[in-house]
Enzyme design. Structure first.
Site, PDB file in Angstrom:
ATOM      1  N   CYS A  73       7.374   0.489   2.643  1.00 40.32           N
ATOM      2  CA  CYS A  73       6.220  -0.633   3.129  1.00 40.32           C
ATOM      3  C   CYS A  73       5.069   0.102   4.076  1.00 40.32           C
ATOM      4  CB  CYS A  73       6.774  -1.797   3.695  1.00 40.32           C
ATOM      5  SG  CYS A  73       7.781  -1.613   5.102  1.00 40.32           S
ATOM      6  N   GLU A 132       2.885  -0.887  -1.215  1.00 40.88           N
ATOM      7  CA  GLU A 132       4.357  -0.437  -1.066  1.00 40.88           C
ATOM      8  C   GLU A 132       4.330   0.812  -1.883  1.00 40.88           C
ATOM      9  OE1 GLU A 132       6.444  -2.733   0.352  1.00 40.88           O
ATOM     10  OE2 GLU A 132       8.373  -1.804  -0.120  1.00 40.88           O
TER      11      GLU A 132
END
Ligand SMILES: C[S@@+](CC[C@H](N)C(=O)[O-])C[C@H]1O[C@@H](n2cnc3c(N)ncnc32)[C@H](O)[C@@H]1O
Length: 642
Positions: free
Chosen positions: A584, A634
């Site tokens: 992330c 991501e």
């Protein structure tokens, strides 16, 4: 932006936990966010240009004690316009003092959000110019004083979504100085209002667009009446295609700046995979509110007003998300990036907070999570359920909003169910989880691969078992590790839950449409041997030493700060056939991947021919958009032993 991905972020966030002591259903750790994922109120999109705003949905524009923030999305004739700005408390410029006290330039911690912004500022100002200033060791004087309005031209976008601009007025160019401003796009001329000066840049509020970038900006796309004010979303004025390509650029730049790898070692970043849902996707939000001030409580007490007597929402009570770049709470009734069930529940939750407005001793955060109805017991006792098909169909389709952090959440990802406590981590966009987990599977088992097919999986930072369980049909042995004991318990019970459900023919029939097509190594009845362990990720290697490394894949999915050096060292020592690093925070991912490849090179150079274990190739890099309308991306990196 915000989960707290984690959203916020999580993030992707500066979080300050603050526990409350009042109403149990809203007693959750309180987080102050500098930025959050997608939190804002809703208006319906008008087909053409501007956005229609129903009368009832107009934002309350209020100024309290001269220091509150006023809506930056000013409405005229019921339309939303990207104009006008926040009003911040007046700060008198302290020019004379600052001039005489030149401070040394302090550099941010490598790979921190400040460093990521700083790298982008350096790019805009010119690395040489910045290096020279650093060498000279002085903090340059800002050409702007706080509260000053300045016209700027946007040069680039930072990975956090803020624009990096410079003044259009040449008189400001004597000092190399950038202006960081939100909601602005490359090439645009923007009016910005400086509110803080920092290392070779000023941070400013967006005031209005003077000259838009017509190729990128279309304000009629904005679906939220709080866009331009709420810290959650950054990109609602962009087409989805542009959002995806900006996110790809973030990955490109992150590997250039933070991996330390040469161009030849980094593959061309593949196009970002979009989220099937671009609004109404977010399965968790955590709006918050402040408590009444002590003086107000005292006044009411003196006037003998019952604390339960609240007829309407008091002016001081805002329930929502932070105003961009501040810790002030913005009152928000609806968040268009959250799922419909969450928005329905938000109305009820807000009403409950308003009714109890004078009972809170401190501020608190609400938690709202979209869940399959956990009151439908799973697995069902098939002998006592008259219509199993109907029962299971209800269990897999009936959504509820959970507002207690102690309750259990249930989510379906393809053919698998996951249950986890509301306060635990789980990805916040369910719609993209099948594409994401399928992508990881395809990266592990590329078509036409000649090497031995991997049979063993190590899922590190496994949470409640998302990758281990969705990939379970394809492996003989799986081992997972995770720091949170609660999440490990969930992962263990999720294996049992899915095994029990698989034994029910009606369940298999129901989920067959979402099951994957490629051939599993194990049959569904056999099932792999799955073990989960709680602990820090590097502890897993003592338990997997018997795994055949040429048939082993490690999935790495750490929090934003990335992996620690010890973990990377252990990976290098073990050297599995492939690594899939899901992250992330692409900046820490780039740092870790660079470190890993260098450690492997070193290890290979040091050892004898017979001890060599092989080098990795960074085979692919690709972004996934878990948070449309926000700057978050991501990133999935695939490394394979050559
Ligand atoms: C980004 S989440 C990924 C979870 C899971 N892979 C998923 O997708 O649902 C990162 C997880 O790492 C865990 N974690 C944080 N530090 C850790 C550490 N040092 N070792 C193992 N797990 C850790 C957190 O509790 C969190 O569940």
């Amino acid at each position: 932006m915000l989960a707290t991905r984690r959203v916020f972020s999580s993030s992707h966030h500066h979080l300050r936990p603050w526990l409350t002591t009042v109403n149990p259903t809203i007693l959750v750790p309180r987080f102050h966010r500098m930025s959050a994922h997608g939190q804002a109120g809703q208006v319906r999109t008008a087909p053409d240009s501007e956005v229609e705003v129903p009368e009832s949905k107009k934002p309350r524009v209020e100024v309290k004690g001269g220091d509150s923030i006023v809506s930056s999305t000013i409405q005229r004739n019921n339309k939303v316009h990207m104009q006008a700005t926040n009003q911040r408390p007046k700060v008198e410029p302290k020019k004379s003092r600052r001039k005489s006290k030149l401070k040394k330039i302090e550099l941010p911690e490598p790979c921190s959000p400040e460093d990521v912004l700083w790298q982008e500022i350096k790019l805009v100002l010119g690395a040489n110019v910045v290096e020279k200033a650093i060498e000279e060791g002085v903090q340059l004087e800002s050409p702007f004083s706080p509260q000053e309005e300045v016209e700027v031209v946007v040069k680039s976008l930072s990975p956090g979504g803020d624009a990096i601009a410079i003044s259009t007025n040449e008189k400001h160019h004597k000092t190399p100085w950038a202006i960081v401003v939100p909601f602005s796009l490359p090439g645009e001329i923007i009016r910005a209002k400086v509110y803080r000066n920092a290392r070779m840049h000023s941070v400013a509020d967006f005031v209005k667009v003077i000259q838009p970038n017509p190729e990128l900006r279309d304000d009629s796309r904005i679906q939220c009446r709080y866009f331009g004010k709420c810290g959650g979303c950054q990109y609602q004025m962009l087409s989805y295609e542009s959002q995806l390509s900006l996110k790809r650029e973030v990955i490109v730049k992150a590997y250039q700046k933070f991996s330390g790898l040469g161009q030849m070692s980094v593959p061309t970043v593949l196009p970002t995979i979009g989220s099937p849902l671009q609004y109404g996707y977010r399965t968790k939000i955590t709006p918050h509110f402040e408590a009444a001030s002590k003086s107000l409580l005292k006044k009411r007490q003196q006037a003998n007003i019952d604390k339960d007597e609240v007829k309407e929402q008091p002016d001081w009570l805002n329930i929502g998300f932070n105003v961009v770049g501040t810790r002030k709470v913005l009152d928000i009734e609806e968040c268009p990036i959250a799922t419909p069930i969450i928005n329905e529940a938000l109305t009820t939750e807000r009403a409950r907070v308003i009714r109890s407005a004078y009972t809170f001793k401190r501020g608190a955060s609400l938690i709202l999570r979209d869940s399959l109805d956990p009151s439908i017991t799973l697995p069902p006792d098939v002998t006592s359920v008259s219509d199993v098909d109907q029962y299971l169909s209800d269990a897999l389709s009936k959504h509820v909003c959970i507002t207690s952090h102690k309750a259990s959440i249930r989510e379906k990802v393809g053919g698998f169910l996951f249950e986890y406590p509301a306060s635990s981590f789980f990805q916040n966009n369910n719609s993209v989880l099948v594409p994401l987990t399928d992508y990881v599977k395809e990266a592990i088992f590329p078509s036409g691969a000649e090497k031995p097919r991997p049979t063993h999986l190590v899922d590190t930072y496994c949470g409640s078992g998302l990758f281990a369980i969705t990939l379970s049909p394809y492996f003989k042995t799986i081992s997972g590790i995770e720091l949170s004991v609660e999440s490990i318990r969930s992962a263990q019970s999720n294996v049992k839950l899915n095994n029990s459900l698989r034994a029910i023919p009606s369940y298999n029939k129901l989920i067959s449409s979402s099951s994957s097509t490629s051939s599993p190594v194990t049959s569904s009845t056999e099932g792999p041997d799955i073990t989960f362990k709680s602990g820090t990720a590097s502890d897993i290697f003592s338990s997997v030493s018997s795994f055949p490394r040429h048939e082993t894949v490690i999935v790495i999915d750490p929090p934003r700060k990335g992996c620690d050096e010890e973990f990377i060292r252990q990976v290098v020592q073990f050297r599995p056939a492939a690594l899939v690093y899901v992250s992330c925070n692409v900046h820490t991912q780039a740092r870790d991947v660079g470190m890993l490849l260098r450690m492997v090179d070193e290890a290979e150079e040091k050892c004898d021919e017979t001890e060599k274990r092989g080098r990795y190739r960074l085979e692919s890099l690709r972004g996934f958009d878990l948070f449309p309308q926000t700057a978050h991306v991501e990133s999935v990196a695939v490394l394979r032993l050559i």
